[in-house]
Design a protein around this motif. Structure first.
Motif, short mmCIF file in Angstrom:
data_model
loop_
_atom_site.label_atom_id
_atom_site.label_comp_id
_atom_site.label_asym_id
_atom_site.label_seq_id
_atom_site.Cartn_x
_atom_site.Cartn_y
_atom_site.Cartn_z
N GLU A 109 0.83 -1.21 0.00
CA GLU A 109 0.00 0.00 0.00
C GLU A 109 0.86 1.26 0.00
N LEU A 110 1.88 1.29 0.86
CA LEU A 110 2.74 2.47 0.96
C LEU A 110 3.59 2.64 -0.31
N ALA A 111 4.03 1.51 -0.89
CA ALA A 111 4.82 1.59 -2.11
C ALA A 111 3.98 2.13 -3.26
N LEU A 112 2.72 1.71 -3.33
CA LEU A 112 1.83 2.24 -4.36
C LEU A 112 1.62 3.74 -4.18
N MET A 113 1.50 4.19 -2.91
CA MET A 113 1.37 5.63 -2.64
C MET A 113 2.61 6.36 -3.16
N ALA B 130 3.35 10.21 -3.94
CA ALA B 130 3.52 10.63 -2.54
C ALA B 130 5.01 10.71 -2.20
N SER B 131 5.40 11.78 -1.51
CA SER B 131 6.81 11.94 -1.12
C SER B 131 7.10 11.20 0.17
N ARG B 132 8.39 11.06 0.46
CA ARG B 132 8.76 10.41 1.72
C ARG B 132 8.17 11.15 2.92
N ARG B 133 8.23 12.48 2.87
CA ARG B 133 7.71 13.27 3.97
C ARG B 133 6.21 13.03 4.18
N ARG C 213 4.46 11.56 7.41
CA ARG C 213 3.41 12.36 8.03
C ARG C 213 2.13 11.53 8.20
N SER C 214 1.84 10.66 7.22
CA SER C 214 0.65 9.82 7.31
C SER C 214 0.70 8.91 8.54
N VAL C 215 1.87 8.28 8.77
CA VAL C 215 2.03 7.40 9.93
C VAL C 215 1.93 8.21 11.23
N LEU C 216 2.53 9.40 11.25
CA LEU C 216 2.49 10.22 12.46
C LEU C 216 1.09 10.76 12.74
N ARG D 272 10.89 4.58 8.58
CA ARG D 272 11.14 3.34 7.85
C ARG D 272 10.13 3.18 6.72
N ALA D 273 8.89 3.59 6.99
CA ALA D 273 7.85 3.49 5.97
C ALA D 273 8.18 4.38 4.77
N ALA D 274 8.74 5.55 5.06
CA ALA D 274 9.04 6.50 3.98
C ALA D 274 10.14 5.99 3.06
N LYS D 275 10.95 5.05 3.55
CA LYS D 275 12.06 4.55 2.73
C LYS D 275 11.67 3.40 1.81
N ILE D 276 10.41 2.97 1.88
CA ILE D 276 9.97 1.86 1.02
C ILE D 276 9.97 2.32 -0.44
N PRO D 277 10.72 1.65 -1.30
CA PRO D 277 10.78 2.07 -2.72
C PRO D 277 9.51 1.67 -3.46
#
Length: 847
Positions: free
Chosen positions: A299-303, A308-311, A315-318, A387-392
């Motif tokens: 899901e996060l990779a598709l975003m 969607a940017s890393r930030r 931000r979504s997780v936070l 860690r989520a933001a680093k998912i390619p």
């Protein structure tokens, strides 16, 4: 991204429930502590203020003076000063107060009230014949010797009515008094569970001072006169350096500050344990969000793939964490208000009645609860968010689960080893320092962090050691071991929560057990006396009448006895306490190691001194000391012996016969005695009977002294266990949460296992054994660290406690390990049942 985050929260309600509960419990503890302490503090302060209504100026002895001519407390206030205070310009009336310790027996012969809160005072009638401080509910005020009045709460507790005979003890001997009145009062000590007994003024002065002397004078201002103006007039009549005056408002403020200060220790202690619960909760929160991120890799990779940017991903997780933290903080605050009210009710049920007053929920409590819950949750979710933001984006086309790289584990293990090594070095270095508490505390924190970082590495060998035992359970045991080590980071985070709680519990148990044995050894090894008699307890602090020592010495059962009589003095210009003893008897009552001299060297102007004091002052046998006695007379003392003191027995000892001429009102802190045939039930009964079966006086042998010490430490440990129980509950939630989410992740695997023949019972056993292994892993780490910290803290204590020796509570540690196993079994009940209920075909098709 905000809407996406909210949808994720709503989509994973069940998974986030455990996180909410963890934060809720920690916040509830914090807010409950603040509500409880604020409520009690406010109630006592208002009760205190009521007690000072009508007191515009209070005159007390000036104990802050530095008069070297007469050591000790300033003399009591005179009748002449009372008369003058009542006639100064602006004064309406003056009340003389006398107070001291007074114990009351109930009709069964047991002590009423809280022991040290048992007070006595005088009824001082004004011109109308009444004392406004103590309105009579029943009967009349005491008017002569042999009469008393009791506060209503104590009279009701003891089932006393006007006309009854009450057994009273002021400093030892039992007095049989007639109850003439029952009064109401706002006295804070009574509200806290103590008792208040009133005598007529002459009788109170006989018990607590001298005829014509008072411990305090309260002056009421005439109409139109301010407290400041009245104080200014009273200051003019005060004997310089002997008495001081404060306005009623100043006295009330001082008492309020004292109440606040006394509450701060309790508040700090409870908040520390609340912080521990929140700290343990951080592991649970971080673990939860890590697993959520892992499960949503695609899901996060598709975003990321759609822009969607890393930030934005972080931000979504936070945002999810903020929503969860807010819900938990609000519900925790509400629960904390309930906890605060419950604690007050619990305190009332123990007999320590809290004055009536509203429940105080201050704005600062609300802000603290909300900020604590939200900040803790967001901080714990920050690392998984990064860690989520680093998912390619390419991960969207590959495995759903992101696997930790070998390089990341090597970096983690290196950092953990450095932290652990530095922590161990700091703790070991602190054991050799004279004041290494701060260094040891910092080292303990660093070591704890290092072990937490290293737990993935430690999990493999420790869990592998359980392999032979797990083989007994067949394929379920083998799978459980493999599951436990498959994701070492998750296992580590789950076990760490339990590790922190058990580290603290084990460490405190080791320290408390060792200190208890050390003090017990100190108190009893040096004690050759068969019995120690005191008011209240072995180290009571409330003086005995010298009549008690005379009575005990005259008994046929007594073979040797000596009172320990304290007297304030100045030695070479410095304040010192002289301890009066019977030198001939003390050799039979105390077994002290003498470096020079002996008890028999006492007599005349001879004194003996403990080694540490002698070293600090540069004294040795033959040293001459200039002394100013309690009565102001001067003399010279000669050191005739040096003994090895300890925390309980130290200081300057002198023969009672030499001290007696300088003491106006002798008071003994203890009486030690030996009896024919040693301690026995018959001897103890004879001593207690001779003292009038007085519940305020304790007659204790060595076993009683040991039991008293043990009771204190047992009570302290039980309180600590109760407070740390919150952290253990949070750890249990962490295990449940991890297993539940692990079952969700392994749905396909569980379906395959079912398909190839593993029945539901085998699935349940596999999940339970996995939980058991993880919990025991955390338990072993926690107990090991706890023993290490307990040893290190003991080495620090040993420098000031000569009898200290390490005591390892093997029985309790076995119980702690069993409790860790029980935690694992209970935590697995729901996840195991859920795993067994999975539909085989649906699980195989799941992603």
């Amino acid at each position: 991204m905000f809407r996406t985050a909210l949808r994720n929260v709503l989509a994973h309600k069940a998974r986030l429930l455990m996180t909410v509960l963890a934060v809720l419990l920690g916040v509830a503890f914090v807010s409950g502590t603040l509500v409880f302490t604020n409520t009690i503090s406010d109630a006592y302060q208002k009760s205190s203020e009521k007690g000072f209504v009508g007191v515009d100026v209070a005159i007390t002895p000036d104990n802050d003076n530095d008069d070297a001519n007469k050591p000790g407390d300033a003399p009591k206030l005179s009748q002449r000063l009372l008369d003058r205070a009542g006639t100064v310009p602006g004064a309406a009336s003056a009340t003389g107060i006398v107070s001291g310790y007074t114990a009351i027996s109930d009709k069964d012969g047991d002590l009423l009230g809280g022991g040290f809160n048992n007070a006595g005072g005088n009824y001082h009638p004004a011109k109308d014949g009444k004392d406004a401080r103590y309105p009579m509910r029943d009967g009349r005020a005491p008017q002569r010797a042999g009469e008393i009045a009791l506060d209503a709460k104590s009279a009701d507790s003891g089932d006393y009515k006007v006309g009854d005979t009450v057994r009273v003890s002021v400093d030892g001997p039992v007095l049989k008094q007639k109850l003439t009145g029952i009064f109401t009062t706002d006295d804070g000590n009574v509200a806290a569970g103590g008792t208040l007994t009133l005598f007529d003024t002459a009788t109170a002065q006989k018990h607590f001072a001298k005829p014509g002397q008072f411990s305090e004078i309260d002056v009421k201002a005439a109409a139109g006169t301010s407290q400041a103006a009245l104080k200014a007039e009273i200051d003019k009549i005060l004997p310089k350096g002997k008495a001081k005056a404060e306005t009623g408002q100043e006295v009330a403020d001082d008492q309020a500050e004292a109440i606040k200060s006394s509450m701060s220790g309790m508040r700090t202690g409870m908040l520390v344990f609340a912080g521990i619960a929140l700290f343990v909760g951080i592991f649970l929160i971080a673990n939860t969000f890590t697993m959520l991120v892992s499960q949503r890799t695609k899901e996060l990779a598709l975003m990321r793939a759609v822009g969607a940017s890393r930030r934005q991903v972080t931000r979504s997780v936070l945002i999810e964490a903020t929503v969860v933290g807010t819900i938990a903080a609000v519900t925790g605050l509400l629960a904390g208000v309930g906890i605060g009210a419950g604690l007050r009710s619990l305190l009332n049920s123990t007999g320590a009645t809290v004055p009536d007053g509203p429940l105080i929920v201050s704005p600062s409590t609300v802000v603290t609860a909300l900020v604590t819950g939200i900040v803790v949750t967001v901080l714990a979710a920050w690392l998984p968010g990064r860690r989520a933001a680093k998912i390619p984006p390419v991960a969207a086309m590959s495995s759903v689960h992101a696997v930790a790289t070998t390089r990341s584990l090597v970096v983690r293990n290196t950092i953990g080893a450095i932290f652990a090594g530095v922590g161990v070095a700091m703790v070991l270095a602190a054991t050799g320092m004279s004041d290494g508490k701060a260094v040891m505390g910092m080292g303990a924190v660093v070591l704890l962090i290092g072990v937490f970082v290293l737990t993935p590495l430690l999990s493999r060998p420790i869990i592998a050691a359980a392999g032979p035992l797990l083989r007994v359970f067949g394929i379920s045991g083998k799978l459980a071991r493999q599951n436990a080590v498959r994701n070492p980071r998750r296992t580590a985070a789950t076990a760490s929560a339990l590790m922190v709680g058990l580290t603290l519990i084990t460490g405190l148990t080791v320290i408390a057990g060792s200190v208890q044995k050390s003090i017990d050894k100190m108190a009893t090894d040096a004690l050759k006396a068969d019995y120690v008699v005191s008011m209240g307890s072995f180290d009571g602090g409330i003086p005995l009448s010298p009549d008690v020592a005379k009575k005990l010495a005259s008994l046929p059962e007594t073979t040797a006895s000596s009172p320990l009589r304290l007297s304030e003095s100045r030695i070479n210009g410095n304040a010192e306490t002289l301890v009066g003893v019977d030198g001939k008897a003390m050799g039979k009552l105390l077994d002290l190691e003498f470096h020079q001299g002996a008890f028999t060297s006492l007599g005349g102007d001879k004194v003996i001194v403990d080694k540490d004091t002698a070293k600090d002052e540069g004294w040795k046998v033959g040293s001459r000391l200039n002394v100013v006695y309690e009565d102001g007379k001067r003399g010279t003392l000669s050191v005739s012996g040096v003994y090895q003191g300890n925390e309980m027995i130290r200081g300057l000892m002198i023969e009672n016969a030499a001290l007696a001429p300088h003491i106006d009102q002798p008071r003994d802190m203890q009486v030690m005695l030996a009896t024919k045939g040693g301690p026995s039930d018959a001897a103890k009964n004879a001593l207690e009977k001779a003292l009038g079966d007085n519940p305020a006086i304790h007659v204790q042998d060595k076993d009683d002294v040991s039991e008293d010490i043990a009771k204190f430490f047992t009570l302290m440990l039980n309180m600590l266990y109760g407070l740390l129980g919150m952290a253990v509950i949070v750890a249990v939630l962490g295990v449940i949460n991890t297993l539940a989410m692990s079952v969700f992740e392994r749905s396909q695997e569980i379906g395959m296992l079912r398909a190839i023949g593993l029945d539901r019972r085998g699935i349940k056993r596999m999940v339970r054994l996995e939980s058991l292994v993880i919990s025991l892993f955390g338990g072993v780490l926690g107990i090991g660290l706890g023993v290490f910290f307990g040893w290190a803290a003991g080495e620090l204590l040993a420098s000031g406690l000569s009898t200290y020796e390490l005591v390892l509570p093997w029985g309790r540690m076995a119980v702690f390990l069993a409790l860790a196993a029980l935690v694992g079994v209970l935590a697995a009940l729901w996840p195991a049942r859920r795993a067994a209920k999975l539909n085989m075909l649906a699980a195989i098709k799941s992603e």
